[in-house]
Design a protein around this motif. Sequence first.
Motif, PDB file in Angstrom:
ATOM      1  N   ILE A   1       0.844  -1.248  -0.040  1.00 17.14           N
ATOM      2  CA  ILE A   1      -0.100  -0.052   0.115  1.00 17.14           C
ATOM      3  C   ILE A   1       0.896   1.147  -0.177  1.00 17.14           C
ATOM      4  N   PRO A   2       0.407   2.422  -0.277  1.00 21.14           N
ATOM      5  CA  PRO A   2       1.045   3.488  -0.222  1.00 21.14           C
ATOM      6  C   PRO A   2       1.701   3.844   1.044  1.00 21.14           C
ATOM      7  N   LEU A   3       2.762   4.511   0.948  1.00 15.50           N
ATOM      8  CA  LEU A   3       3.497   4.677   2.334  1.00 15.50           C
ATOM      9  C   LEU A   3       2.745   5.674   3.061  1.00 15.50           C
ATOM     10  N   GLY A   4       2.214   6.759   2.905  1.00 17.70           N
ATOM     11  CA  GLY A   4       1.234   7.833   3.507  1.00 17.70           C
ATOM     12  C   GLY A   4       0.223   7.084   4.264  1.00 17.70           C
ATOM     13  N   THR A   5      -0.229   6.005   3.456  1.00 15.07           N
ATOM     14  CA  THR A   5      -1.466   5.126   3.994  1.00 15.07           C
ATOM     15  C   THR A   5      -1.073   4.295   5.011  1.00 15.07           C
ATOM     16  N   ALA A   6       0.076   3.492   4.792  1.00 17.26           N
ATOM     17  CA  ALA A   6       0.691   2.810   5.914  1.00 17.26           C
ATOM     18  C   ALA A   6       0.984   3.524   7.243  1.00 17.26           C
ATOM     19  N   GLU A   7       1.397   4.789   6.957  1.00 15.92           N
ATOM     20  CA  GLU A   7       1.635   5.716   8.100  1.00 15.92           C
ATOM     21  C   GLU A   7       0.333   6.118   8.975  1.00 15.92           C
ATOM     22  N   ARG A   8      -0.597   6.324   8.365  1.00 16.23           N
ATOM     23  CA  ARG A   8      -1.833   6.771   8.846  1.00 16.23           C
ATOM     24  C   ARG A   8      -2.386   5.425   9.535  1.00 16.23           C
ATOM     25  N   ILE A   9      -2.140   4.362   8.935  1.00 15.34           N
ATOM     26  CA  ILE A   9      -2.764   3.346   9.705  1.00 15.34           C
ATOM     27  C   ILE A   9      -2.224   3.155  10.893  1.00 15.34           C
ATOM     28  N   ALA A  10      -0.710   3.249  10.990  1.00 17.70           N
ATOM     29  CA  ALA A  10       0.127   2.888  12.118  1.00 17.70           C
ATOM     30  C   ALA A  10      -0.564   3.902  13.238  1.00 17.70           C
ATOM     31  N   LEU A  11      -0.673   5.226  12.881  1.00 17.25           N
ATOM     32  CA  LEU A  11      -0.989   6.339  13.761  1.00 17.25           C
ATOM     33  C   LEU A  11      -2.510   5.894  14.344  1.00 17.25           C
ATOM     34  N   SER A  12      -3.362   5.104  13.575  1.00 17.29           N
ATOM     35  CA  SER A  12      -4.657   4.730  13.985  1.00 17.29           C
ATOM     36  C   SER A  12      -4.697   3.599  14.930  1.00 17.29           C
ATOM     37  N   MET A  13      -3.822   2.785  15.229  1.00 19.20           N
ATOM     38  CA  MET A  13      -3.936   1.754  16.212  1.00 19.20           C
ATOM     39  C   MET A  13      -3.863   2.078  17.473  1.00 19.20           C
ATOM     40  N   ARG A  14      -4.965   1.486  18.102  1.00 20.11           N
ATOM     41  CA  ARG A  14      -5.085   1.599  19.732  1.00 20.11           C
ATOM     42  C   ARG A  14      -5.319   0.282  20.411  1.00 20.11           C
ATOM     43  N   ALA A  15      -4.976   0.288  21.705  1.00 20.76           N
ATOM     44  CA  ALA A  15      -5.267  -0.740  22.343  1.00 20.76           C
ATOM     45  C   ALA A  15      -6.525  -0.500  22.941  1.00 20.76           C
ATOM     46  N   GLY A  16      -7.298  -1.579  23.233  1.00 18.50           N
ATOM     47  CA  GLY A  16      -8.609  -1.510  24.033  1.00 18.50           C
ATOM     48  C   GLY A  16      -9.383  -2.745  23.502  1.00 18.50           C
ATOM     49  N   ASP A  17     -10.495  -2.169  22.601  1.00 26.39           N
ATOM     50  CA  ASP A  17     -11.567  -3.119  22.260  1.00 26.39           C
ATOM     51  C   ASP A  17     -11.140  -4.023  21.462  1.00 26.39           C
ATOM     52  N   GLU A  18     -11.513  -5.489  21.523  1.00 27.60           N
ATOM     53  CA  GLU A  18     -11.052  -6.726  21.041  1.00 27.60           C
ATOM     54  C   GLU A  18     -11.470  -6.442  19.501  1.00 27.60           C
ATOM     55  N   ALA A  19     -10.264  -6.840  18.553  1.00 28.95           N
ATOM     56  CA  ALA A  19     -10.309  -6.959  17.147  1.00 28.95           C
ATOM     57  C   ALA A  19     -11.524  -8.135  16.952  1.00 28.95           C
ATOM     58  N   HIS A  20     -12.341  -8.019  15.870  1.00 27.84           N
ATOM     59  CA  HIS A  20     -13.003  -9.174  15.575  1.00 27.84           C
ATOM     60  C   HIS A  20     -12.631  -9.395  14.293  1.00 27.84           C
TER      61      HIS A  20
END
Length: 314
Positions: A292-311
């Motif tokens: 995926i484009p680098l900018g998209t990967a960076e935005r995804i990384a910044l959006s990861m949060r601990a907490g709710d279970e991933a389903h």
Amino acid sequence: MRVFPLLLLGGFLAVPVHAADAQDWLSRLAKADRQNLQGVFVYERNGSFSTHSIWRRVEADGKVEERLLQMDGPAQEVVRIDGETQCISNGLADQLEGEAWPARPLDPEKLSEWYDIRVIGESRIAGRQAIKLVILPRDQHRYGFELYLDRETSLPLKSLLLNEKGQLLERFQFTQLDTSSQPDSKLLEPGPGCRSVHVPEPKEQARAGWHLEWLPPGFTLNGVRKRRSPASGETVTYLMYGDGLARFSVFLEPLRGAMVEDARSQLGPTAAVSKRVATADGDMMVTVIGEIPLGTAERIALSMRAGDEAHLAQ
């Protein structure tokens, strides 16, 4: 090894063909992996070339055996049966778990939500007539393909992956292909350097305890797995996402006080972004890796949060 080739059409003149015709060719491609073949293809990435031989043998009972062997440099190989990796060379073994994606059929109708799919003409590759398709992304969060499908078998004879500036990121192209006969079973036997592997079954799916606050449109969570980091020995959870064509993984590794810097890089079509994230249980390193484009990967990384279970996606 995955052979799913990912544009600027520039000087190409699109042939007026109904979108249904393009989707029909993609539907044929989705079924093209169950036929005998033997051939040689070249692979180019980041300016580096390699040559590979491939054999596929389909038995009367439907079992599909495949072997892929790199012909230059180290004798890297992969042997699969019915899509399940049986063995892989040492140089590739550490990459396997991150690439062990749940098998999902290509869905042309779903892909058309995120890509503009067109037939733009014909060509000739490896001495065979080919239909030229382009798969154009409808947003900036994925790459497009230029895809050449064999008119007779619908196999991909050539694919080009280019970024939004028209720069080549990856090339796959057959130079020889024979689909007229079944390869000898001896050609499917692994070499001495092919190491047996174990890929977790879906029932062994892990639970992440993390979620993304932002996800590119069209991408869904396909699986959650765990692996041991070859560098630190820590257990790493990774989440696998895809849109039916493009895909990426998010790796979550405890730092245990280690001093690790944020990083971002691009190698050919593969982006890698690492970000340190503070949690109640200590700092974690979040790493996004995917085509995926680098900018998209960076935005995804910044959006990861601990907490709710991933389903898992249904």
